[in-house]
Scaffold this active site. Structure first.
Site, PDB file in Angstrom:
ATOM      1  N   LYS A  94      49.559  37.411  45.668  1.00 56.94           N
ATOM      2  CA  LYS A  94      48.862  38.393  44.832  1.00 56.94           C
ATOM      3  C   LYS A  94      48.826  39.772  45.517  1.00 56.94           C
ATOM      4  O   LYS A  94      49.373  39.952  46.595  1.00 56.94           O
ATOM      5  CB  LYS A  94      47.452  37.888  44.519  1.00 56.94           C
TER       6      LYS A  94
HETATM    7  C1  LIG Z   1      46.722  33.733  35.982  1.00 55.06           C
HETATM    8  C2  LIG Z   1      46.138  32.947  37.119  1.00 55.06           C
HETATM    9  N1  LIG Z   1      44.902  32.438  36.984  1.00 55.06           N
HETATM   10  C3  LIG Z   1      44.324  31.742  37.976  1.00 55.06           C
HETATM   11  C4  LIG Z   1      44.957  31.530  39.180  1.00 55.06           C
HETATM   12  C5  LIG Z   1      44.294  30.703  40.239  1.00 55.06           C
HETATM   13  O1  LIG Z   1      44.104  31.417  41.417  1.00 55.06           O
HETATM   14  P1  LIG Z   1      44.050  30.647  42.838  1.00 55.06           P
HETATM   15  O2  LIG Z   1      45.426  30.209  43.167  1.00 55.06           O
HETATM   16  O3  LIG Z   1      43.531  31.716  43.771  1.00 55.06           O
HETATM   17  O4  LIG Z   1      43.103  29.518  42.690  1.00 55.06           O
HETATM   18  C6  LIG Z   1      46.229  32.065  39.376  1.00 55.06           C
HETATM   19  C7  LIG Z   1      46.925  31.868  40.665  1.00 55.06           C
HETATM   20  O5  LIG Z   1      48.031  31.507  40.778  1.00 55.06           O
HETATM   21  C8  LIG Z   1      46.846  32.779  38.314  1.00 55.06           C
HETATM   22  O6  LIG Z   1      48.074  33.284  38.451  1.00 55.06           O
END
Ligand SMILES: Cc1ncc(COP(=O)(O)O)c(C=O)c1O
Length: 391
Positions: free
Chosen positions: A200
């Site tokens: 990210k």
């Molecule tokens: C659109 C979206 N929502 C939620 C998440 C979840 O984030 P995390 O991987 O930090 O739990 C991601 C991560 O890949 C994502 O791309």
């Protein structure tokens, strides 16, 4: 431009990417980041300490909201948001199918039902008309996803939410630093969720944040990340008491101080990271978008894109994926439509035909490598490879 020089960031050896394959995303960690983490490791507070409050304050200031609540991942942030809204059994929450599974899963964690509303064919963002069609007396909230880094059509979505008395949650895990009609992502919904996974815009290893202007929501979310308990370890120490009350059923979604120190250090560099992401996207716009059979996603003139991903649509995606990977180009596919995941088909009766636009798009989408430390010649290598394999 050599981004390393332009940003005057010192890259560590361990962080230099192996240039055999260009990954689709990659963190950029410099010596300052490492020092920030080490400083915390030498301090008294490894978790629930001052760095958590500091990163929350800096993040809220950057985004322009009153509150920011830091948690252990983007997934935890989504779950926390669903809890704060009181989503429970029998409640429906509208979500798009083109997203990471966590968006829909967060609704299920709370016992709710995700209802999939199809996306717009040109942007792959949730289509406000489809949202309106899926509203029932059980609908409680809409979760938008700023896919690839492009903010959704928030004026339309807010107006739908207002008319039907629904909460609006933005999954902005792709769109930190983006703008909609001049307004910053983070301020466009009742609650906005971010992820700090290494691919990210900024990273804490794992980590997440929720922004809001609502003090009660912020309070509920702070409790939820700490088992539903009304006072954390630090505040009990300050008040010289052992007593606490568990008001809700919460989780351990706390983030550590060394992660927050990394987040603070990364946040300082966010403008530079964003600038380089946008520069690379411009190069792709110039060189890939002109290729026959290659169509990038449409970008609305209402937004400033933050380019977590650069997604193109091609005719023969399956073949191109294999050939590009063979050439060391770490292309990826975002996403297999969530309603077609076996879990959702089995437990929620979703199936093909529910979101035809997303299903059709899925066969053609390809995410190209994009991360701030990519150099111009990496971009050229991607462009040349696409030229070689496109028909
Ligand atoms: C659109 C979206 N929502 C939620 C998440 C979840 O984030 P995390 O991987 O930090 O739990 C991601 C991560 O890949 C994502 O791309």
């Amino acid at each position: 431009m050599n981004p390393g020089q332009a940003l005057s960031l010192k890259t560590t050896e361990s962080n230099n990417k192996d240039m055999g394959t260009i990954p689709y995303g990659h963190q950029w960690i410099d010596e300052e980041d490492i020092q920030a983490v080490v400083d915390v490791l030498r301090s008294n507070w490894l978790t629930t300490g001052p760095k958590v409050k500091e990163v929350e304050q800096d993040f809220a200031d950057y985004v322009g909201t009153k509150y920011a609540v830091a948690v252990s991942s983007g997934t935890a942030a989504l779950h926390t948001a669903m809890f704060a809204l009181g989503i429970g059994s029998g409640d429906e929450v509208i979500v798009p199918p083109i997203t990471f599974v966590a968006t829909a899963n967060a609704v299920v964690f709370q016992g709710g039902t995700p209802v999939f509303a199809d996306v717009d064919a040109e942007t792959l963002l949730i289509d406000p008309r489809q949202v309106e069609e899926r509203i029932t007396p059980r609908t409680k909230a809409i979760i938008t996803v700023d896919f690839a880094g492009q903010p959704c059509a928030y004026d339309e979505l807010r107006s739908i939410a207002r008319r039907h008395g629904l909460a609006l949650v933005a999954d902005a895990c792709h769109s930190l630093g983006g703008l909609y009609k001049g307004r910053k992502v983070g301020t466009l919904a009742d609650l906005t969720v971010f992820s700090f996974h290494p691919v990210k815009h900024i990273t804490t290893g794992e980590g997440g944040m929720i922004t809001t202007d609502d003090p009660e929501m912020a309070e509920r979310m702070r409790r939820f990340r700490n088992h539903g308990i009304n006072a954390d370890h630090a505040s009990r120490a300050e008040q010289g008491t052992w007593y606490y009350e568990m008001k809700d059923l919460g989780y351990n979604y706390r983030i550590t101080d060394f992660q927050c120190a990394l987040g603070l250090s990364q946040l300082k560099k966010l403008p530079v990271f964003l600038e380089r992401r946008r520069e690379i996207a411009k190069m792709y716009d110039r060189e890939v978008a002109s290729l026959k059979g290659v169509t990038p996603l449409y970008i609305s003139s209402d937004v400033v894109h933050s380019y977590h991903l650069y997604v193109i649509c091609v005719k023969e995606r399956a073949r191109m994926f294999v050939q590009l990977r063979e050439k060391g180009i770490g292309v990826n596919v975002h996403y297999f439509p969530v309603h077609l995941q076996p879990y959702y088909q089995k437990n929620f009766g979703t199936s093909e035909g529910l979101c035809p636009v997303a299903e059709k798009a899925y066969n053609h989408i390809l995410s190209l490598p994009l991360f701030p430390q990519m150099e111009d010649n990496d971009v050229e290598r991607v462009v040349t490879a696409i030229e070689e394999v496109s028909d």
